[in-house]
Design an enzyme around this catalytic site. Structure first.
Site, mmCIF file in Angstrom:
data_model
loop_
_atom_site.group_PDB
_atom_site.id
_atom_site.type_symbol
_atom_site.label_atom_id
_atom_site.label_comp_id
_atom_site.label_asym_id
_atom_site.label_seq_id
_atom_site.Cartn_x
_atom_site.Cartn_y
_atom_site.Cartn_z
ATOM 1 N NE ARG A 86 -2.702 0.750 3.516
ATOM 2 C CZ ARG A 86 -2.142 1.509 4.491
ATOM 3 N NH1 ARG A 86 -1.798 2.747 4.241
ATOM 4 N NH2 ARG A 86 -1.948 1.007 5.680
ATOM 5 C CE1 TYR A 139 -14.906 9.684 -18.054
ATOM 6 C CE2 TYR A 139 -14.569 9.960 -15.699
ATOM 7 C CZ TYR A 139 -14.838 9.155 -16.783
ATOM 8 O OH TYR A 139 -15.046 7.815 -16.588
ATOM 9 C CG ASP A 209 -8.097 14.125 -17.356
ATOM 10 O OD1 ASP A 209 -7.397 13.416 -18.108
ATOM 11 O OD2 ASP A 209 -9.141 13.723 -16.812
ATOM 12 C CE LYS A 234 -10.988 5.677 -19.574
ATOM 13 N NZ LYS A 234 -11.314 7.036 -19.152
HETATM 14 C C1 LIG Z 1 -11.846 7.667 -17.972
HETATM 15 C C2 LIG Z 1 -11.460 9.045 -17.634
HETATM 16 C C3 LIG Z 1 -11.257 9.443 -16.300
HETATM 17 C C4 LIG Z 1 -11.456 8.498 -15.142
HETATM 18 O O1 LIG Z 1 -10.513 7.471 -15.169
HETATM 19 P P1 LIG Z 1 -10.789 6.018 -14.510
HETATM 20 O O2 LIG Z 1 -9.526 5.295 -14.799
HETATM 21 O O3 LIG Z 1 -12.004 5.460 -15.167
HETATM 22 O O4 LIG Z 1 -11.005 6.247 -13.058
HETATM 23 C C5 LIG Z 1 -10.873 10.755 -16.057
HETATM 24 N N1 LIG Z 1 -10.708 11.623 -17.063
HETATM 25 C C6 LIG Z 1 -10.916 11.285 -18.350
HETATM 26 C C7 LIG Z 1 -10.729 12.314 -19.410
HETATM 27 C C8 LIG Z 1 -11.300 9.995 -18.686
HETATM 28 O O5 LIG Z 1 -11.514 9.657 -19.967
#
Ligand SMILES: *Cc1c(COP(=O)(O)O)cnc(C)c1O
Length: 428
Positions: A86, A139, A209, A234
């Site tokens: 952790r 998002y 992001d 992603k």
């Molecule tokens: C999918 C996504 C998130 C969240 O990510 P997770 O791995 O699903 O928690 C945040 N920002 C964007 C732009 C995303 O496409």
């Protein structure tokens, strides 16, 4: 103390097994069957001499110490020393170093998901009474995190159009500006250098992001951002088989993030880190192919009479063409959206459903950025909570389809889209 022994009589010293496991069962060796079942085989790992070509999976919840000095060494911050997964693990650390290098930051922290990364980076920087200026089209999960969780602890989200952000939007308690490099699903680009300047002038920090682009196509820290986050679920992993998140920022903010991650237990698990790093190796190759395929798909869609509008930063018709050309010099990745031509919203929804059902190669999956092409329907998934009027106000319709263009042969992608578009526009 570490004991060294001659390895198999060769001229090579290696670490000796430190435990009391006493080797194969025979008259001299007294260990019982339970002990043997628990400790048998340990020496294969402990006496390893050659270095594995790829990093092994350290699927262990805790690490073994030889003496108290090693505990002191760990607590003094030796990064090669681990205690409890952790709090850190070599696989998770490997992904952090990868992220740090690719984004060009001082330090990185790997988290259990993109949402865990966002929760961590915001809560490490903000307390009760602080404000976060957040893009109105963030998002959905990020909006929900701000409104439903952080707001309960006194962190106040203020949703704005970042394209028209001015000094008047800042107050002394504004701590963060939160932007996405490309918005979902309309692919609106954020002017990161401008947002970074504005934030700096008001003693706030810019968090970007960068999930839709990956560090191969854009590195926000080079353009004035203070922290970058990724949903590695992603593009960075790219294979749709592991959830994860990453924060890259300066050493001080990263240390605060790491403390949050330790206390909240939001660390990325070793296997997820291992899978993600395995996927990440081909990121540059993938991003270039995603971009090339998406460029072809966007141009082709624009020529179809059954398509009313295409949203792609790869197209000259993109409203921020100049900004995109200036910032995204290597390409814009594989994401795009388009709206089916329809007389009204009821017809748009029927057509979108027929379109999705008529796809053979392309799968309907409400996520993105994997190696295979997928579609999603914002009106029924990510933007489900919005009424038709609210959708329209954002430039969306029930006939809007989001495409995550994959790495297949371009002719096969286009042929599947052609068949589905014909079916969608067919008999009502
Ligand atoms: C999918 C996504 C998130 C969240 O990510 P997770 O791995 O699903 O928690 C945040 N920002 C964007 C732009 C995303 O496409």
């Amino acid at each position: 103390m570490t004991h060294y022994v001659k390895w198999k009589g060769e001229d090579c010293w290696t670490k000796a097994p430190v435990g009391r496991y006493d080797g194969p069962m025979n008259a001299q060796n007294a260990a019982g069957l339970s002990t043997r079942a628990l400790h048998g085989g340990r020496e294969a790992d402990e006496a390893l001499v050659t270095v594995p070509k790829t990093m092994p999976l350290y699927e262990t919840s805790v690490f073994v110490y030889e003496d108290l000095a090693q505990v002191d060494d760990y607590l003094a911050g030796n990064p090669d020393n681990y205690m409890y997964t952790r709090l850190g693990n070599p696989n998770q650390r490997a992904l952090e170093l990868w992220g740090r290098d690719l984004e060009g930051g001082e330090e990185a922290v790997a988290c259990a998901s993109g949402m865990a990364a966002l929760m961590t980076v915001i809560s490490a920087a903000c307390g009760a009474g602080d404000r976060v200026l957040a893009a109105r089209d963030l998002y959905g999960g990020t909006q929900s995190l701000l409104k439903k969780e952080l707001a309960r602890f006194g962190v106040e989200p203020v949703f704005v159009d970042l394209g028209t952000l001015t000094a008047a939007d800042f107050t002394p308690s504004t701590k963060l500006v939160l932007a996405e490099t490309l918005s979902n699903p309309l692919m609106v680009a954020a002017d990161i250098p401008r947002l970074g300047d504005l934030a700096r002038q008001h003693r706030a920090r810019l968090v970007v992001d960068n999930t839709f682009l990956s560090p191969v196509l854009f590195r926000p820290l080079e353009h004035g951002a203070d922290a970058v986050i990724h949903s590695t679920t992603k593009y960075i992993n790219g294979h749709s088989d592991a959830t994860g998140g990453l924060i890259v920022t300066d050493s001080a903010w990263a240390a605060a993030c790491r403390r949050v991650v330790h206390n909240a237990g939001a660390l990325l698990a070793p296997f997820e880190a291992w899978l993600t790093l395995r996927g990440a190796k081909t990121l540059a190759l993938r991003m270039d192919r995603h971009t090339a395929n998406a460029r072809s798909v966007a141009a082709w869609l624009e020529g179809q009479t059954s398509v009313a509008r295409v949203f792609s930063p790869e197209l000259d018709s993109h409203p921020q063409r100049d900004l995109v050309r200036r910032l995204l010099t290597r390409g814009c990745g594989g994401m795009l959206s388009f709206t089916l031509a329809a007389a009204d919203e009821a017809q748009a929804l029927r057509r979108a459903d027929r379109f999705i059902q008529s796809l053979a190669l392309i799968q309907f999956a409400p996520s993105l950025a994997g190696v295979t092409t997928t579609v999603s329907h914002p009106g029924k998934t990510s933007h489900r909570g919005l009424s038709p009027a609210e959708l329209a106000a954002q430039g969306l319709s029930l006939g809007t389809i989001r495409l995550s263009v994959g790495l297949e042969d371009i002719d096969d992608i286009l042929s599947d889209l052609r068949t589905a578009l014909e079916a969608a526009a067919g008999e009502e």
